[in-house]
Design a protein around this motif. Structure first.
Motif, PDB file in Angstrom:
ATOM      1  N   LYS A   9       7.617  -6.403   8.422  1.00 46.63           N
ATOM      2  CA  LYS A   9       6.516  -5.648   7.826  1.00 46.63           C
ATOM      3  C   LYS A   9       6.973  -4.649   6.765  1.00 46.63           C
ATOM      4  O   LYS A   9       6.168  -4.192   5.963  1.00 46.63           O
ATOM      5  CB  LYS A   9       5.788  -4.849   8.914  1.00 46.63           C
ATOM      6  N   GLY A  10       8.271  -4.287   6.806  1.00 46.15           N
ATOM      7  CA  GLY A  10       8.723  -3.184   5.965  1.00 46.15           C
ATOM      8  C   GLY A  10       8.106  -1.889   6.456  1.00 46.15           C
ATOM      9  O   GLY A  10       7.689  -1.032   5.685  1.00 46.15           O
ATOM     10  N   ARG A  11       8.018  -1.767   7.770  1.00 42.60           N
ATOM     11  CA  ARG A  11       7.344  -0.618   8.388  1.00 42.60           C
ATOM     12  C   ARG A  11       8.334   0.477   8.713  1.00 42.60           C
ATOM     13  O   ARG A  11       9.422   0.205   9.216  1.00 42.60           O
ATOM     14  CB  ARG A  11       6.676  -1.096   9.678  1.00 42.60           C
ATOM     15  N   TYR A  48      -4.194   1.242   4.083  1.00 39.88           N
ATOM     16  CA  TYR A  48      -4.652  -0.138   4.232  1.00 39.88           C
ATOM     17  C   TYR A  48      -5.150  -0.660   2.899  1.00 39.88           C
ATOM     18  O   TYR A  48      -6.192  -1.282   2.805  1.00 39.88           O
ATOM     19  CB  TYR A  48      -5.782  -0.206   5.257  1.00 39.88           C
ATOM     20  N   ALA A  49      -4.408  -0.363   1.837  1.00 35.57           N
ATOM     21  CA  ALA A  49      -4.951  -0.544   0.500  1.00 35.57           C
ATOM     22  C   ALA A  49      -4.808  -1.953  -0.060  1.00 35.57           C
ATOM     23  O   ALA A  49      -3.814  -2.627   0.162  1.00 35.57           O
ATOM     24  CB  ALA A  49      -4.265   0.442  -0.433  1.00 35.57           C
ATOM     25  N   PRO A  50      -5.798  -2.395  -0.813  1.00 33.85           N
ATOM     26  CA  PRO A  50      -5.644  -3.629  -1.596  1.00 33.85           C
ATOM     27  C   PRO A  50      -4.670  -3.365  -2.733  1.00 33.85           C
ATOM     28  O   PRO A  50      -4.346  -2.211  -3.023  1.00 33.85           O
ATOM     29  CB  PRO A  50      -7.048  -3.889  -2.129  1.00 33.85           C
ATOM     30  N   GLN A  51      -4.214  -4.431  -3.388  1.00 25.83           N
ATOM     31  CA  GLN A  51      -3.299  -4.216  -4.505  1.00 25.83           C
ATOM     32  C   GLN A  51      -4.042  -3.886  -5.802  1.00 25.83           C
ATOM     33  O   GLN A  51      -3.476  -3.311  -6.713  1.00 25.83           O
ATOM     34  CB  GLN A  51      -2.381  -5.413  -4.660  1.00 25.83           C
ATOM     35  N   SER A  56       3.492  -3.610   5.542  1.00 27.79           N
ATOM     36  CA  SER A  56       3.140  -2.200   5.628  1.00 27.79           C
ATOM     37  C   SER A  56       2.314  -1.780   4.412  1.00 27.79           C
ATOM     38  O   SER A  56       2.624  -2.178   3.288  1.00 27.79           O
ATOM     39  CB  SER A  56       4.426  -1.390   5.704  1.00 27.79           C
ATOM     40  N   ASN A  57       1.274  -1.012   4.646  1.00 24.76           N
ATOM     41  CA  ASN A  57       0.402  -0.471   3.596  1.00 24.76           C
ATOM     42  C   ASN A  57      -0.538  -1.478   2.959  1.00 24.76           C
ATOM     43  O   ASN A  57      -1.233  -1.156   2.009  1.00 24.76           O
ATOM     44  CB  ASN A  57       1.193   0.221   2.472  1.00 24.76           C
TER      45      ASN A  57
END
Ligand code: TXA
Ligand code: MG
Length: 343
Positions: free
Chosen positions: A59-61, A241-244, A150-151
């Motif tokens: 996840k890169g968390r 929880y953002a879209p790109q 993540s994110n």
């Protein structure tokens, strides 16, 4: 690079051979994505620290952000906490299986990596048959955050998981779209009074009624979010929880006129509004029904994000506690609109 496999599994009667195969991957230290009623989770055996480390890598968390531990029932949950209180018992009997995570003092069987080094563990019993049977087949609890990088936006379909984690997860069990669509309510029972760390499908009133006590909602602002440590809920980091695609929100439809609309933009609203003078290329009205809106929210964001627009503009949902969870997710997925200040 891992070769990711996707296997379809029947939602209400999962095939035993598929569950056995998934259990074998998990017991071998691998990662399996599976549907819960809220979002797809990225699972590893919770008591296997090395396997859980794999979740953070995939996840890169950040490692301080604790994971939810999924169990098959109350008996199994009790094995991983030193304090199964009356409060926990009452809530579990009313809301499990279901979208409620209880944060409780942990036992030594829960590795540090699962809890971010903190003294508590988040436990929940997922509702879908696939998820519970999977935990039973493994015979051990499964640590599982949402199965997204993540994110990014949480996945409500197996396709979302594949798009985000292809090559990073061994197996994705596809049992169709999730039914609730927003992450579980996270409730801290290690403190008194009880506090909601993350609003979700189980509302504050229902919780207070079950406990016959007040339940507070933790407030998080930009400044506070930066101070998040192992004992807070870093799901609260702003723009989490953002879209790109750049995404902004306005408080009410009356403010849409202030938006500096680029050529390719989308509008999201939670009730029908007059769009005659709104130059959005794509308009999505999500049902003004909280449950339907919860189910459709992430899916809508995923769809709009895939269109590579220049801007997504959302109108905040109506006031009222029943919209707490959606308002919270929208606030993390967007920034408040200010002219010349698009993200
Ligand atoms: O619905 C859900 O909760 C989904 C499905 C897969 O179960 N899972 C999920 O996991 O949303 P994740 O990791 O994306 O979010 C878990 C949230 C985070 O905000 C985390 O900080 C919080 O729960 N959390 C987990 N354990 C905690 C603990 N011991 N203390 C405080 N917060 C905790
Ligand atoms: Mg998440």
């Amino acid at each position: 690079m891992i070769q990711t496999r996707v296997i379809a599994v029947t939602r209400d009667q999962p095939e035993a051979d598929i569950l056995d195969e998934a259990a074998a991957v998990l017991l071998g230290g691998g990662l399996v994505a599976f549907a819960t009623e809220t979002v797809y989770g990225l699972g590893a055996v919770a008591t296997n620290a090395a396997a859980v480390r794999g979740i953070f890598e995939a996840k890169g968390r950040p490692s301080f952000n604790p994971l939810i531990v999924h169990v098959a029932g109350i008996d199994q949950a009790r094995r991983y906490t030193t304090d199964w209180s009356d409060r926990a018992d009452a809530l579990a009997h009313r809301f499990w299986p279901g979208p409620l995570t209880l944060v409780l003092p942990r036992t030594a069987d829960v590795p540090d990596i699962v809890t971010g080094g903190g003294p508590t563990v988040g436990l929940r019993v997922p509702a879908p048959t696939v998820a519970r049977r999977l935990v039973e087949h493994v015979g051990l609890p499964l640590a599982a955050p949402s199965a997204n990088r993540s994110n990014r936006i949480s996945p409500t379909r197996a396709e979302h998981v594949l798009a985000d984690l292809d090559g990073r997860v061994h197996l994705i069990l596809d049992s169709g779209p999730t039914t609730v669509g927003l992450e579980s309510t996270v409730l801290d029972l290690s403190v008194d009074p009880t506090i909601i760390l993350r609003p979700g499908p189980i509302g504050r009133d229902e919780l207070a009624e079950t406990l016959s006590a007040k339940v507070a909602l933790k407030r998080h602002g930009g400044a506070e979010a930066r101070e998040v440590g192992p004992h807070a809920s870093p799901g609260m980091l702003s723009v989490h929880y953002a879209p790109q695609t750049p995404a902004v929100r306005v408080e009410a439809s009356g403010r849409l006129a202030e938006v500096d609309w680029p050529e390719r933009a989308a509008l999201i609203a939670f009730e029908p509004i007059d769009v005659t003078h709104v130059p959005a290329q794509v308009v999505r009205f999500i049902q003004p029904d909280r449950e339907v809106a919860a189910r459709e929210f992430y899916d809508t964001l995923h769809n709009l994000d895939a269109r590579q627009l220049d801007l997504i503009v959302a109108v905040e949902p109506p006031a009222g506690a029943e919209w707490d969870a959606i308002r919270d997710r929208l606030r993390r997925a967007t920034v408040s609109y200010q002219r010349n200040n698009r993200r």
